[in-house]
Design a protein around this motif. Sequence first.
Motif, short mmCIF file in Angstrom:
data_model
loop_
_atom_site.label_atom_id
_atom_site.label_comp_id
_atom_site.label_asym_id
_atom_site.label_seq_id
_atom_site.Cartn_x
_atom_site.Cartn_y
_atom_site.Cartn_z
N UNK A 368 0.79 -1.23 0.00
CA UNK A 368 0.00 0.00 0.00
C UNK A 368 0.83 1.29 0.00
N UNK A 369 2.14 1.20 0.02
CA UNK A 369 2.94 2.44 0.10
C UNK A 369 4.10 2.40 -0.88
N UNK A 370 4.56 3.58 -1.24
CA UNK A 370 5.66 3.71 -2.19
C UNK A 370 6.46 4.98 -1.92
N UNK A 371 7.71 4.96 -2.31
CA UNK A 371 8.57 6.13 -2.28
C UNK A 371 8.90 6.53 -3.71
N UNK A 372 8.89 7.85 -3.98
CA UNK A 372 9.22 8.36 -5.31
C UNK A 372 10.28 9.43 -5.20
N UNK A 373 11.11 9.52 -6.23
CA UNK A 373 12.16 10.54 -6.28
C UNK A 373 12.23 11.10 -7.70
N UNK A 374 12.72 12.34 -7.81
CA UNK A 374 12.87 12.98 -9.12
C UNK A 374 14.03 13.95 -9.09
N UNK A 375 14.63 14.12 -10.25
CA UNK A 375 15.66 15.15 -10.45
C UNK A 375 15.30 15.92 -11.71
N UNK A 376 15.33 17.25 -11.62
CA UNK A 376 15.02 18.13 -12.75
C UNK A 376 16.18 19.08 -12.95
N UNK A 377 16.64 19.20 -14.18
CA UNK A 377 17.68 20.19 -14.51
C UNK A 377 17.12 21.19 -15.51
N UNK A 378 17.11 22.45 -15.13
CA UNK A 378 16.75 23.53 -16.04
C UNK A 378 18.02 24.09 -16.65
N UNK A 379 18.20 23.88 -17.95
CA UNK A 379 19.45 24.27 -18.62
C UNK A 379 19.61 25.79 -18.61
N UNK A 409 11.49 14.29 -3.29
CA UNK A 409 11.27 13.00 -2.63
C UNK A 409 9.85 13.00 -2.07
N UNK A 410 9.09 11.92 -2.29
CA UNK A 410 7.71 11.86 -1.83
C UNK A 410 7.35 10.45 -1.39
N UNK A 411 6.38 10.39 -0.47
CA UNK A 411 5.84 9.12 0.01
C UNK A 411 4.35 9.09 -0.28
N UNK A 412 3.85 7.97 -0.80
CA UNK A 412 2.43 7.82 -1.08
C UNK A 412 1.87 6.59 -0.39
#
Length: 415
Positions: A368-379, A409-412
């Motif tokens: 029932x749960x998950x961890x998510x991560x992201x990286x964004x680069x604005x040139x 970083x997020x938890x759902x």
Amino acid sequence: MKQRGIQIALLLAGLVPSSWATNGYFANGYSVKSEGIAGIGIALPQDTLAIAANPAGLTSIGNRLDVGANLFTPKRSASISGNGAGLNGQYDGNATRDFVIPELGYSQQLTPELVAGVALYGNGGMNTDYQRNPFAAVGGKGSAGVELSQLFVSPAIAWKLNETQSLGLALNLAYQTFTAKGLDGFAGFSSSAANLDSNRRDSSTGVGLRLGWSGKLSEQLTLGATWSSRIRMSKFDDYRGLFADQGSFDIPENYGVGLSYQLTPSVLLAGEYQRIRFSQVGSIANSVDSLFSGKQLGSNQGPGFGWQDINVYRLGISYTLNDNWTLRGGYSHSDQAVPASQTLFNILAPGVVQNHATVGLSWKVSKDSELSAAYVHGFKQTVHGQGSIPNALGGGEADISLSENLFGLAWGWKF
């Protein structure tokens, strides 16, 4: 509900020193999952922050709670050359470097056809902090810069009309803050010099609507459309000598369409288009040129930052590696909001980034749960001034630059 939403917004805003500039000053994505796939969300609801992109997406979310945070690091700079009034030089706007931006969403299935939810998120913003004042030679005192933050609290409801069609409605309870400093040199051009750069944090509120539609055309193809109204905000009284129309700073209308296509059981492709109508808001869109032909800052239809409407294009891919891991990536491109003739005043607000590359992932921690991560680069993007400094201020040109990095970083939790 409005009063409670504003109270929550005030509390959360106290934790957010600033929001961020990406597409103009609007965020490129509204959840960590969305950020990992180029900010896409109109036809790709992945969590409760779907409310921010297209509330119709809630019908596929069900009972869920999402909590996340982003660490945002922009790099702002400016250079002035060929000026006869002493403005020449290289200027670093990064005295304040790192910003933490939280996000929160909740949804509840009320009936098989009806879902309600609420999302709290940063709509966008801008910060510059120049220890060396670019306007010191014309009277600017101390350091210079601005800070704008916009926070939305959005209660929403979504209806599943049938097996393939959904509609959604969200209220955008908007809260924004602003502060400015180091603009003393423009006091003679202001309709209220005492309310030009008070270095006080002022706030304003307003209410708008977001409408959305989602339709599943086949087992593989989903389409979506969304529209957010212009939000007429209360005025920044402490800055009625800076912003046009005695401190007016509304949030412009924006709309978009998107699609997602399940190419294989593991591969999903998605894309979307968004338009942001900065030209609706005089304090953002009015040309600064009128400042030097007698139109005072803060006056009716007074000078602004000269921004243009922009189109944003996003493409992304999601790959389900196995039952526990999902990988994401994407790229987005936007038009340039800041014309080359308007760069002088936009030293304070260099929202010029046009291209973002993103990667992300989710890990299913349990059923029932998950961890998510992201990286964004604005040139890094530079707008080179063309006719940007009038002869009244010594002529020459101002160039402005911005690049960005964001880690999320997020938890759902599904319940």
